[in-house]
Design an enzyme around this catalytic site. Structure first.
Site, PDB file in Angstrom:
ATOM      1  N   LYS A  39       0.628  -4.032   4.361  1.00 38.62           N
ATOM      2  CA  LYS A  39      -0.325  -4.665   3.447  1.00 38.62           C
ATOM      3  C   LYS A  39       0.352  -5.624   2.463  1.00 38.62           C
ATOM      4  CE  LYS A  39      -4.173  -3.908   2.783  1.00 38.62           C
ATOM      5  NZ  LYS A  39      -4.746  -2.767   2.037  1.00 38.62           N
ATOM      6  N   ASN A  53      -1.615  -7.084  -0.612  1.00 35.35           N
ATOM      7  CA  ASN A  53      -2.889  -7.180  -1.315  1.00 35.35           C
ATOM      8  C   ASN A  53      -2.893  -8.291  -2.377  1.00 35.35           C
ATOM      9  OD1 ASN A  53      -4.171  -4.956  -0.007  1.00 35.35           O
ATOM     10  ND2 ASN A  53      -2.939  -3.560  -1.231  1.00 35.35           N
ATOM     11  N   SER A  81       0.844  -1.194   0.000  1.00 32.17           N
ATOM     12  CA  SER A  81       0.000   0.000   0.000  1.00 32.17           C
ATOM     13  C   SER A  81       0.879   1.243   0.000  1.00 32.17           C
ATOM     14  CB  SER A  81      -0.899  -0.016   1.246  1.00 32.17           C
ATOM     15  OG  SER A  81      -1.445   1.257   1.486  1.00 32.17           O
ATOM     16  N   ARG A  87     -27.630 -10.421 -45.086  1.00 34.06           N
ATOM     17  CA  ARG A  87     -26.461  -9.622 -44.712  1.00 34.06           C
ATOM     18  C   ARG A  87     -26.957  -8.558 -43.757  1.00 34.06           C
ATOM     19  NH1 ARG A  87     -22.348  -9.770 -48.630  1.00 34.06           N
ATOM     20  NH2 ARG A  87     -21.090  -8.497 -47.230  1.00 34.06           N
TER      21      ARG A  87
END
Length: 448
Positions: free
Chosen positions: A284, A286, A278, A317
């Site tokens: 952290k 993550n 972080s 088409r």
């Protein structure tokens, strides 16, 4: 000046792969147009439908480095489609007006669709390789952790013990089904298109079906039994397949994210210095790859729905639904390549904390073994009565913050049937893994 994450110089390696981006690049797409035009000229030259001299001259110029890409952009913006611009440039490159035989009897959608199928073939090969690698990584984890106990969870609550190998084997079984689906869809999808203006090949009075057959053989594609200009289930099937694969990768990423929670801590994405940190919280770690997987596969699912919208085409088409495929098919494949790459990274370097898995089983002081106790008591006092009795004892264990085994051993209606060693055996998570090991073995036995 890239403006999407797929082509971003910063994000392209996270949300896609270089190999997949090359498949869907302007350069490869345009070369596929040229490959189809060259194959068509070769076949029609052999059949005598166009002069051999013209076929040789056309083929000699079907090289990307002979196409002015800036001019092709201008031509495409003016005309609305790139094929006429390619054909016009080829014609101008050929000597003695031999280029007039280029694109003989074909229509824009024939070349576009066939080129797209050639791109799909290349893209599916990349997907197949990644699925094979993911299968191996999951199989290694399932085999290694066949008997590693962990808590199974229901409604995000602790349920009963399973094994980490069992969890991996469940995902592996889905990956193997995707590999089977991929093998099954190839014959349906890898079919070229050469049918003329309204699909009837009226533009070739002679040699029409011979041209079609020869063209597909030249390109290594199956010959269509009828035109599929506005019958687009084949392309939608590819999108649906990618959506299904994405769902399984999303399940993997969801479980990894939940198991990486601080309060759980059972597995971790591979460690690299600074990865997942972080900007403000140094502690952290993550779940970076899992987040990218989740984002990518969510968009792929929406693209699968868009490809089904493209099936609702008008007459022979279409007026718009076809162009949906141009937008979403390359993005779906590119994003899927990113999700597959991130999934491989996670699985091939996944850190598994078996001790924390066991600690989490013991977190409730044995309450997760209540079903085992209930089933063990059932023959003596009846399953329903045992359920209610164990339920009440579990509430007491929570209120008193005591081990379930201790309360069970003290209860007179229980200890007259089962002594403490017998109850301890019922409360041992290793004794209540059911057929998880056998199921792991069965999945591993089915590997391609």
């Amino acid at each position: 000046m890239p403006s999407t994450l797929i082509d971003s110089a910063i994000f392209q390696g996270i949300f896609s792969s270089d190999a997949m981006r090359r498949v869907w690049s302007d350069e490869n797409r345009t070369q596929k147009y040229l490959d189809v035009e060259a194959a068509l000229a070769r076949v029609q030259g052999r059949l005598g439908l166009i002069p051999q001299e013209a076929a040789d001259e056309i083929v000699s110029h079907c090289q990307l480095d002979q196409i002015d890409m800036a001019k092709l952009r201008q031509q495409t913006e003016r005309i609305g489609y790139p094929i006429l611009g390619v054909v016009s440039q080829l014609n101008a490159l050929c000597r003695d007006k031999l280029g007039e035989y280029c694109h003989w009897g074909a229509t824009t959608q024939d070349i576009t669709d066939t080129a797209t199928v050639l791109q799909i073939r290349e893209a599916l090969d990349l997907v197949d390789a990644d699925l094979s690698a993911i299968s191996k990584a999951m199989a290694d984890l399932a085999r290694k952790h066949r008997d590693t106990p962990m808590i199974g969870r229901s409604n995000l609550q602790q349920a009963i013990p399973v094994t980490f190998g069992y969890k991996m084997a469940g995902l592996l079984s889905a990956i193997e089904r995707h590999r089977e689906r991929l093998a099954q869809l190839r014959p349906r999808v890898l079919v070229g298109e050469f049918a003329g203006a309204a699909g009837t090949l009226a533009s070739l009075q002679t040699g029409a079906m011979e041209t079609q057959a020869g063209l597909m053989k030249e390109l290594g594609l199956a010959q269509p039994v009828i035109a599929w200009h506005t019958i687009r289930d084949n392309i939608a099937e590819v999108g649906t397949f990618l959506g299904l694969v994405g769902g399984t990768l999303g399940k993997l990423s969801m479980d990894v994210k939940l198991m990486m929670q601080t309060e759980v801590g059972e597995v971790y994405e591979p460690f690299a210095h600074g990865r997942g940190s972080s900007s403000t919280m140094p502690q952290k770690r993550n779940p970076i790859s899992s987040c990218y997987i989740h984002a990518a596969i969510s968009v792929v699912r929406q693209h699968a729905a868009a490809l089904m919208d493209a099936m609702v085409a008008d007459h022979e088409r279409s007026t718009g639904p076809w162009e949906i495929e141009w937008i979403v098919l390359p993005e779906a494949f590119c994003l899927m390549a990113g999700a597959l790459k991130q999934s491989r990274f996670v699985l091939e370097g996944l850190e598994v904390d078996a001790k924390k898995m066991r600690d989490n089983i013991d977190l409730t002081h044995g309450l997760v073994m209540s079903e085992a106790v209930m089933m063990g008591l059932g023959p003596y006092i009846g399953r329903e009565y045992a359920h209610d009795l164990v339920y009440d004892i579990c509430r007491q264990a929570v209120k008193q913050d005591r081990e379930l085994l201790d309360l069970l051993a003290e209860h007179p209606e229980i200890n007259k049937h089962l002594d403490r060693p017998a109850l301890a055996k019922l409360c041992d998570p290793a004794n209540y893994l059911g057929q998880s090991g056998l199921m792991v073995d069965r999945v591993l036995a089915t590997l391609r």
